[in-house]
Scaffold this motif. Sequence first.
Motif, PDB file in Angstrom:
ATOM      1  N   ALA A 203       0.743  -1.263   0.054  1.00 60.14           N
ATOM      2  CA  ALA A 203       0.050  -0.065  -0.005  1.00 60.14           C
ATOM      3  C   ALA A 203       0.888   1.311  -0.009  1.00 60.14           C
ATOM      4  N   THR A 204       2.223   1.277   0.538  1.00 66.49           N
ATOM      5  CA  THR A 204       2.903   2.478   0.647  1.00 66.49           C
ATOM      6  C   THR A 204       4.086   2.390  -0.250  1.00 66.49           C
ATOM      7  N   GLY A 205       3.758   1.347  -1.366  1.00 61.34           N
ATOM      8  CA  GLY A 205       5.188   1.154  -2.455  1.00 61.34           C
ATOM      9  C   GLY A 205       6.311   0.939  -2.040  1.00 61.34           C
ATOM     10  N   ARG A 206       6.461   0.051  -0.902  1.00 61.38           N
ATOM     11  CA  ARG A 206       7.781  -0.394  -0.089  1.00 61.38           C
ATOM     12  C   ARG A 206       8.181  -1.543  -0.664  1.00 61.38           C
ATOM     13  N   HIS A 207       9.326  -2.036  -0.997  1.00 62.82           N
ATOM     14  CA  HIS A 207       9.684  -3.321  -1.308  1.00 62.82           C
ATOM     15  C   HIS A 207       9.909  -4.075   0.117  1.00 62.82           C
ATOM     16  N   ALA A 208      10.269  -5.655   0.065  1.00 60.51           N
ATOM     17  CA  ALA A 208      10.421  -6.165   1.114  1.00 60.51           C
ATOM     18  C   ALA A 208      11.519  -6.814   1.364  1.00 60.51           C
ATOM     19  N   TRP A 209      12.793  -6.329   0.772  1.00 59.59           N
ATOM     20  CA  TRP A 209      13.975  -7.040   0.824  1.00 59.59           C
ATOM     21  C   TRP A 209      14.582  -6.543   1.834  1.00 59.59           C
ATOM     22  N   ARG A 210      15.423  -7.465   2.619  1.00 56.74           N
ATOM     23  CA  ARG A 210      16.359  -7.325   3.642  1.00 56.74           C
ATOM     24  C   ARG A 210      17.946  -7.574   3.080  1.00 56.74           C
ATOM     25  N   PRO A 211      18.971  -6.825   3.366  1.00 59.76           N
ATOM     26  CA  PRO A 211      20.203  -6.992   2.909  1.00 59.76           C
ATOM     27  C   PRO A 211      20.621  -8.374   3.422  1.00 59.76           C
TER      28      PRO A 211
END
Length: 288
Positions: A203-211
């Motif tokens: 909903a907020t256009g954020r990605h889900a990646w973790r380094p």
Amino acid sequence: MRTVAPETLTDMLLSLSGPDTDPRVQEVLSALVRHLHSFAKEVGLTHDEWRKGLELLTRAGEISDGERNEFVLFSDVLGLSSLVDMINSPKGCTSSSVLGPFHILGAPPLPVGGDMIGDNEGPQVVVQGHVRDQNGAPIAGAVIELWQTADNGLYSGQDPEQPEYNLRLAMTTGADGRYAVSTIRPAPYMVPTDGPAGDILNATGRHAWRPSHLHFIVQAPGYRSLVTEVFPSDDPYLDEDAVFGVRSDLVMEYKPGERASLAPDIAARDRLDDDFSLVDFDFVLPPA
Ligand code: BEZ
Ligand code: FE
């Protein structure tokens, strides 16, 4: 009570606590209620939005079970877990960072200098360092748990192809406080997005990646236990971790490894490729 109004409701509610309420419970709950009410007033929360929020929490409950806790993931993606970590990390010691959902109890013991590569493919790395107190003295008998993803970005437990305790260990330091292990580089991965925490990211256009990272728990008698993670400096997601776990003192370097520089317990290892990398990372524990 009949005179309740937006201006009086908060104080009215807070005045209801009984005289035996624990002072810290009163402090925490009062602040929570005040901020919750201010939040609703600030955004002019509509019935529809209030209902959607409750639905989000209901779905989090429904998707959670003994293995998965969506409420922890809410806390992670909203930055609360990391905020609590930072508020409670003593200065001059290694920062703590999120535990994540993939820690399991019972990791197999491995002697200092042992091998965790086993049958795993991927770029090889020797991770080594010392556990120390705030004065730099080595801590003997510290137990280090390490867990990480395989080359495919999955932890054992997520991936039926991996043995139960693949890329997991428990190592006890000797008198010199040293730990050392040969392993592979962990891979970046995404936090689960199939539940309501994923809806918040979308909903907020954020990605889900973790380094990519190595998880550690370091425990020693007389010292505060440390739950943390260590991240390579060249990871593309270092500055955009979906759960805000990176701290500057938790960033490590992959340096070119040289066999001649290794301690004898690792140097003679046949399994180690000639182009292995080296990570030196020390942990500093505060007193209990
Ligand atoms: C992890 O590092 O394993 C993790 C942390 C927070 C949320 C999801 C995964
Ligand atoms: Fe992780």
